[in-house]
Enzyme design. Structure first.
Site, mmCIF file in Angstrom:
data_model
loop_
_atom_site.group_PDB
_atom_site.id
_atom_site.type_symbol
_atom_site.label_atom_id
_atom_site.label_comp_id
_atom_site.label_asym_id
_atom_site.label_seq_id
_atom_site.Cartn_x
_atom_site.Cartn_y
_atom_site.Cartn_z
ATOM 1 N N GLY A 190 37.407 42.523 57.143
ATOM 2 C CA GLY A 190 36.239 41.927 56.483
ATOM 3 C C GLY A 190 35.882 40.582 57.092
ATOM 4 O O GLY A 190 35.196 39.774 56.470
ATOM 5 N N GLY A 229 32.352 39.011 56.925
ATOM 6 C CA GLY A 229 31.700 38.769 55.637
ATOM 7 C C GLY A 229 31.741 37.301 55.243
ATOM 8 O O GLY A 229 32.186 36.445 56.006
ATOM 9 N N TYR A 272 33.881 48.289 39.801
ATOM 10 C CA TYR A 272 34.356 47.298 40.778
ATOM 11 C C TYR A 272 35.589 46.572 40.231
ATOM 12 O O TYR A 272 36.606 46.419 40.921
ATOM 13 C CB TYR A 272 33.214 46.324 41.039
ATOM 14 C CG TYR A 272 33.525 45.112 41.871
ATOM 15 C CD1 TYR A 272 33.650 45.207 43.253
ATOM 16 C CD2 TYR A 272 33.677 43.858 41.283
ATOM 17 C CE1 TYR A 272 33.912 44.077 44.023
ATOM 18 C CE2 TYR A 272 33.934 42.728 42.037
ATOM 19 C CZ TYR A 272 34.045 42.843 43.411
ATOM 20 O OH TYR A 272 34.301 41.726 44.166
ATOM 21 N N LYS A 277 39.394 46.488 41.674
ATOM 22 C CA LYS A 277 40.029 45.220 42.072
ATOM 23 C C LYS A 277 41.356 45.032 41.330
ATOM 24 O O LYS A 277 42.342 44.571 41.902
ATOM 25 C CB LYS A 277 39.084 44.050 41.768
ATOM 26 C CG LYS A 277 37.910 43.977 42.701
ATOM 27 C CD LYS A 277 38.292 43.182 43.920
ATOM 28 C CE LYS A 277 37.765 43.758 45.176
ATOM 29 N NZ LYS A 277 38.294 43.177 46.378
ATOM 30 N N THR A 306 36.992 32.914 42.386
ATOM 31 C CA THR A 306 35.849 32.897 41.484
ATOM 32 C C THR A 306 34.573 33.179 42.297
ATOM 33 O O THR A 306 34.657 33.481 43.503
ATOM 34 C CB THR A 306 35.776 31.529 40.781
ATOM 35 O OG1 THR A 306 34.777 31.585 39.783
ATOM 36 C CG2 THR A 306 35.437 30.411 41.749
ATOM 37 N N ASN A 307 33.390 33.030 41.702
ATOM 38 C CA ASN A 307 32.121 33.220 42.438
ATOM 39 C C ASN A 307 32.091 32.299 43.648
ATOM 40 O O ASN A 307 32.392 31.120 43.523
ATOM 41 C CB ASN A 307 30.919 32.795 41.585
ATOM 42 C CG ASN A 307 30.798 33.607 40.340
ATOM 43 O OD1 ASN A 307 31.112 34.784 40.332
ATOM 44 N ND2 ASN A 307 30.355 32.965 39.264
ATOM 45 N N TRP A 337 15.814 34.343 35.261
ATOM 46 C CA TRP A 337 16.140 35.053 34.030
ATOM 47 C C TRP A 337 17.005 34.217 33.106
ATOM 48 O O TRP A 337 17.879 33.480 33.568
ATOM 49 C CB TRP A 337 16.918 36.326 34.364
ATOM 50 C CG TRP A 337 16.059 37.437 34.874
ATOM 51 C CD1 TRP A 337 14.773 37.337 35.339
ATOM 52 C CD2 TRP A 337 16.430 38.810 34.988
ATOM 53 N NE1 TRP A 337 14.327 38.565 35.722
ATOM 54 C CE2 TRP A 337 15.317 39.491 35.526
ATOM 55 C CE3 TRP A 337 17.584 39.536 34.681
ATOM 56 C CZ2 TRP A 337 15.335 40.860 35.772
ATOM 57 C CZ3 TRP A 337 17.621 40.889 34.925
ATOM 58 C CH2 TRP A 337 16.494 41.557 35.459
ATOM 59 N N ARG A 361 28.669 28.635 34.827
ATOM 60 C CA ARG A 361 29.365 29.347 35.897
ATOM 61 C C ARG A 361 30.073 28.358 36.808
ATOM 62 O O ARG A 361 29.684 27.194 36.923
ATOM 63 C CB ARG A 361 28.375 30.157 36.757
ATOM 64 C CG ARG A 361 27.673 31.287 36.053
ATOM 65 C CD ARG A 361 28.607 32.461 35.804
ATOM 66 N NE ARG A 361 27.916 33.565 35.145
ATOM 67 C CZ ARG A 361 27.766 33.683 33.823
ATOM 68 N NH1 ARG A 361 28.264 32.764 33.018
ATOM 69 N NH2 ARG A 361 27.138 34.723 33.311
HETATM 70 N N1 LIG Z 1 31.426 36.887 47.177
HETATM 71 C C1 LIG Z 1 32.025 36.480 46.075
HETATM 72 O O1 LIG Z 1 31.488 35.683 45.300
HETATM 73 C C2 LIG Z 1 33.414 36.995 45.739
HETATM 74 C C3 LIG Z 1 34.041 36.494 44.585
HETATM 75 C C4 LIG Z 1 35.315 36.920 44.276
HETATM 76 C C5 LIG Z 1 35.956 37.837 45.084
HETATM 77 N N2 LIG Z 1 35.346 38.321 46.179
HETATM 78 C C6 LIG Z 1 36.089 39.276 47.006
HETATM 79 O O2 LIG Z 1 36.257 38.729 48.296
HETATM 80 C C7 LIG Z 1 36.236 39.759 49.279
HETATM 81 C C8 LIG Z 1 35.182 39.416 50.314
HETATM 82 O O3 LIG Z 1 33.916 39.299 49.686
HETATM 83 P P1 LIG Z 1 32.633 38.830 50.515
HETATM 84 O O4 LIG Z 1 31.690 38.256 49.541
HETATM 85 O O5 LIG Z 1 33.084 38.081 51.701
HETATM 86 O O6 LIG Z 1 32.054 40.244 50.956
HETATM 87 P P2 LIG Z 1 31.030 40.568 52.158
HETATM 88 O O7 LIG Z 1 30.390 39.358 52.665
HETATM 89 O O8 LIG Z 1 30.165 41.681 51.660
HETATM 90 O O9 LIG Z 1 31.987 41.138 53.277
HETATM 91 C C9 LIG Z 1 32.689 42.320 53.057
HETATM 92 C C10 LIG Z 1 33.302 42.761 54.346
HETATM 93 O O10 LIG Z 1 33.994 43.976 54.092
HETATM 94 C C11 LIG Z 1 33.906 44.766 55.253
HETATM 95 N N3 LIG Z 1 33.996 46.191 54.889
HETATM 96 C C12 LIG Z 1 33.207 46.851 54.008
HETATM 97 N N4 LIG Z 1 33.539 48.161 54.005
HETATM 98 C C13 LIG Z 1 34.549 48.304 54.910
HETATM 99 C C14 LIG Z 1 35.294 49.413 55.380
HETATM 100 N N5 LIG Z 1 35.077 50.644 54.901
HETATM 101 N N6 LIG Z 1 36.247 49.210 56.313
HETATM 102 C C15 LIG Z 1 36.469 47.965 56.793
HETATM 103 N N7 LIG Z 1 35.798 46.860 56.410
HETATM 104 C C16 LIG Z 1 34.842 47.052 55.471
HETATM 105 C C17 LIG Z 1 32.563 44.460 55.887
HETATM 106 O O11 LIG Z 1 32.738 44.592 57.286
HETATM 107 P P3 LIG Z 1 31.500 44.869 58.323
HETATM 108 O O12 LIG Z 1 30.580 43.699 58.163
HETATM 109 O O13 LIG Z 1 32.148 44.919 59.637
HETATM 110 O O14 LIG Z 1 30.878 46.152 57.878
HETATM 111 C C18 LIG Z 1 32.315 43.014 55.463
HETATM 112 O O15 LIG Z 1 32.591 42.131 56.509
HETATM 113 C C19 LIG Z 1 35.972 41.059 48.523
HETATM 114 O O16 LIG Z 1 37.187 41.705 48.298
HETATM 115 C C20 LIG Z 1 35.380 40.594 47.205
HETATM 116 O O17 LIG Z 1 35.687 41.498 46.181
HETATM 117 C C21 LIG Z 1 34.082 37.917 46.546
#
Ligand SMILES: NC(=O)c1ccc[n+]([C@@H]2O[C@H](COP(=O)([O-])OP(=O)(O)OC[C@H]3O[C@@H](n4cnc5c(N)ncnc54)[C@H](OP(=O)(O)O)[C@@H]3O)[C@@H](O)[C@H]2O)c1
Length: 314
Positions: free
Chosen positions: A11, A14, A138, A142, A166-167, A203, A210
């Site tokens: 990831g 991301g 989701y 998790k 968190t967010n 909204w 938050r």
């Molecule tokens: N964003 C938030 O506010 C937040 C808050 C709490 C927890 N989290 C957790 O933190 C983690 C990262 O979140 P993020 O916001 O950084 O997500 P993101 O920006 O959507 O990035 C997700 C990454 O997962 C990879 N991915 C998706 N499907 C995949 C697969 N089948 N095989 C391999 N890689 C895959 C994607 O890779 P490609 O780009 O190469 O497709 C992407 O780089 C997640 O587990 C999420 O639940 C996020």
């Protein structure tokens, strides 16, 4: 971790994974790999196992996942449940079979906590009550990931640890208004309004509160945990302070500037009233953890030309 330890970030393109990559690079780690999903699809068991067999990483940051806002979670609950479950299960099984010395840091989320939790929410609330309905698939996936890490640790001795961010917001965020989170949506709406002068509708009442963590501060804590923590106990990563949505909007608008008004649509849902994490456990492990405030994080984004192009380009 040694500076030449082999580190894999799943990831890594991301929001969070790219922040982990930047933090590791800043700390002079030099042997980092971050395969895209098009190279290693964690939903494909054989592909995942072959990769681990060949690479034998010392450390794995598991930041891959299917992530989205309320709409995505509402319309695709099965995809969120299935993909987020299978990715961590394939990874753990692959590590168990072919790379058992790899240390894994799994990224969960504070959405694993029950909807009605005393504030701030501490780690013991996990599995203590009903989840928010909109992102149940989701959240269950998790939470399953946590139990999976704990189970592989207990039965097979894998060094799998779990962080609950968190967010978050930061560089490389998702600015899709239909599927993104609150802060990137506000940034995009205000930047567009600055350009066209139209008022922005938001909204709810703006009163729910938050927390928001800058992605590199989360990554900093994760790198520290990877190096200094080994336990089945999950660890929250947050800021410990929150803002009302109205405050978020005003701060972000203040940083962006422009001549337009914010209109609050009271008849639309505003979500859970308060959500703030207890970070005492993290502070006990990493006392120097000092996440930046919202203004500072927003300024990093607004001063990044590439990010501005991404925001206005999609
Ligand atoms: N964003 C938030 O506010 C937040 C808050 C709490 C927890 N989290 C957790 O933190 C983690 C990262 O979140 P993020 O916001 O950084 O997500 P993101 O920006 O959507 O990035 C997700 C990454 O997962 C990879 N991915 C998706 N499907 C995949 C697969 N089948 N095989 C391999 N890689 C895959 C994607 O890779 P490609 O780009 O190469 O497709 C992407 O780089 C997640 O587990 C999420 O639940 C996020």
């Amino acid at each position: 971790m040694k500076k030449d330890s082999k580190i894999v970030i799943f990831g890594g393109n991301g929001l969070l994974g790219s922040a982990v990559k930047r933090v590791l690079a800043e700390q002079d780690f030099e042997n980092i790999k971050s395969p895209r999903s098009s190279e290693i699809d964690l939903l494909e068991k054989d592909e995942t196992e072959n990769y681990l067999k060949v690479e034998q990483p010392g450390y794995i940051f598991m930041t891959a996942g299917l992530v989205g806002g309320i709409l995505g979670n509402k319309t695709r609950p099965a995809d969120f449940l299935y993909q987020n479950s299978m990715m961590i299960l394939n990874l753990l099984e692959g590590v168990r079979k072919f790379s058992p010395k790899s240390k894994i840091l799994y990224t969960g989320s504070t959405c694993i906590y029950p909807k009605e939790s005393p504030q701030p929410i501490n780690e013991d609330r996990f599995m203590s009550g009903k989840l928010e309905e909109t992102n149940k698939g989701y959240a269950v996936a998790k939470g399953m990931g946590i139990v999976a890490c704990q189970s592989y640790r207990r039965q097979y001795g894998l060094d799998a640890i779990c962080a609950m961010p968190t967010n978050m917001y930061g560089l490389n965020d998702n600015y899709d208004l239909e599927n993104g989170h609150m802060i990137p949506s506000l940034i995009k709406k205000f930047l567009v309004a600055k350009g066209d002068g139209n008022n922005v509708s938001l909204w709810g009442s703006g009163n729910p509160r938050r927390e928001a963590l800058y992605s590199e501060d989360c990554a900093d804590a994760m790198v520290y945990l990877m190096d200094n923590y080994s336990s089945e106990k999950i660890v929250n990563i947050g800021t410990g302070f929150d803002y009302s949505i109205r405050e978020f909007a005003n701060i972000i608008k203040g940083e962006i500037g422009g001549k337009y008004e914010i209109e609050w649509i009271f008849s639309k849902p505003g979500g859970t009233f308060e959500k703030r994490t207890d970070i005492d456990r993290l502070k006990g492990i990493y006392p120097e953890f000092n996440p930046r405030g919202l203004r500072e994080g927003i300024r990093v984004i607004l001063n990044n030309k590439r990010e501005l192009e991404r925001i206005l380009g999609n």
